[in-house]
Write an enzyme that holds these catalytic residues in place. Sequence first.
Site, short mmCIF file in Angstrom:
data_model
loop_
_atom_site.label_atom_id
_atom_site.label_comp_id
_atom_site.label_asym_id
_atom_site.label_seq_id
_atom_site.Cartn_x
_atom_site.Cartn_y
_atom_site.Cartn_z
N MET A 221 0.84 -1.20 0.00
CA MET A 221 0.00 0.00 0.00
C MET A 221 0.87 1.26 0.00
SD MET A 221 -3.45 -0.99 2.04
CE MET A 221 -2.84 -0.70 3.70
N HIS B 106 8.91 1.42 3.53
CA HIS B 106 9.99 1.47 4.52
C HIS B 106 10.90 0.27 4.28
CE1 HIS B 106 7.69 -1.68 6.48
NE2 HIS B 106 6.66 -0.87 6.64
N GLY C 213 11.19 -2.50 5.64
CA GLY C 213 10.52 -3.81 5.64
C GLY C 213 10.01 -4.16 4.26
N HIS C 214 9.31 -3.20 3.62
CA HIS C 214 8.83 -3.43 2.25
C HIS C 214 10.01 -3.72 1.31
CE1 HIS C 214 5.47 -0.57 3.59
NE2 HIS C 214 4.81 -1.65 3.25
N GLN D 142 -10.28 -2.81 2.27
CA GLN D 142 -9.77 -3.46 3.48
C GLN D 142 -9.77 -2.53 4.69
OE1 GLN D 142 -5.80 -4.22 1.51
NE2 GLN D 142 -5.06 -3.94 3.59
N GLY E 213 5.06 -10.22 4.15
CA GLY E 213 5.78 -10.10 5.41
C GLY E 213 5.13 -10.90 6.53
N SER F 168 6.48 -0.06 10.26
CA SER F 168 5.11 0.02 9.76
C SER F 168 4.85 1.43 9.25
CB SER F 168 4.12 -0.31 10.87
OG SER F 168 2.81 0.08 10.49
N ARG G 202 2.23 2.89 9.60
CA ARG G 202 1.41 3.55 10.62
C ARG G 202 2.23 4.09 11.79
NH1 ARG G 202 -2.75 -0.59 8.91
NH2 ARG G 202 -4.45 0.65 8.05
#
Length: 285
Positions: free
Chosen positions: A32, A36, A38-39, A63, A151, A189, A191
């Site tokens: 989305m 960061h 992680g992506h 979602q 992930g 995240s 968020r």
Amino acid sequence: MGMETVTDSRGLRQRVAALRARGGRIAFVPTMGNLHAGHLELVRQARRLADHVVVSIFVNPAQFGPQEDYGNYPHTPERDRDALQETGADLLFLPGVAEIYPQGPDLTTIVEVPGLNRILEGEHRPTHFNGVTTVVAKLFNLVQPDVAVFGEKDYQQLLLIRRMVADLCMPVVITGVATMREADGLAMSSRNGYLSAAERALAPRLYAVLARVKTRVEADGEDVAVIEQDALRELAAAGFQPDYVSVRRQSDLAPPGPGDTALIALAAARLGPARLIDNIFISMA
Ligand code: PAJ
């Protein structure tokens, strides 16, 4: 080779066909956006698994619940594009809502994974997972990847996607990637950006609490329900509003029985304006 960006399905299918014509395997990383580390780790893993890497950025309205953060979800397409280019993605799919939901998100055919979509996250976000499996099924049909990368941070999501792919005989291999964390343990995240400085300082407690749950469960002398209750109390005392802390089986997220060895502790908690989720693997000797 530079990375191409396409916004429509026709263009996507043409570019994917061109990649296919060059031979080799295609890996797909749905996101989305507001990317960061992680992506980007998923993209790196995709690079290792295949010859061509396709990434999508689509903030999927289906979602998000009616009171959730769809309207505020961070959009950083230029920065994301640069990061993806640098990490070695070949193609970015950046569709608008009308491209994915021509009749609107409420009138689309849906893909539902029953049972798993209603527990844990699904209890607190009842429409969330139908939105996830529906959009991922559509994206799989558009990209037709050989392998797709998700992930472990969103462990329940990963399991639902695996179940969907198995149930619908989708010809794609699903690969999970370990959660990338900040130096203080907080799971990366999009968020996390909602947190104030004080909340950000508190946020790593979520993982610290999960780490203690793991230690106590692995010591194997205590009732799991007591450990879960202590963790909820600890989060509430620290200033979180926890939704759940739960020890489950890794394979199907059912409550653990006596012989189960591969477990996972999962937690979700609100902290100020953000709702954070995390998990930790537990292995019984
Ligand atoms: P999003 O939250 O953008 O996450 C995209 C992918 O990145 C997911 O597979 C997620 O598990 C993974 N991810 C997020 N944070 C991570 C971290 N700290 N370490 C490792 N991986 C991480 O998940 C979604 O988007 C959506 O539900 C989507 C699958 C794209 C469907 O709309």
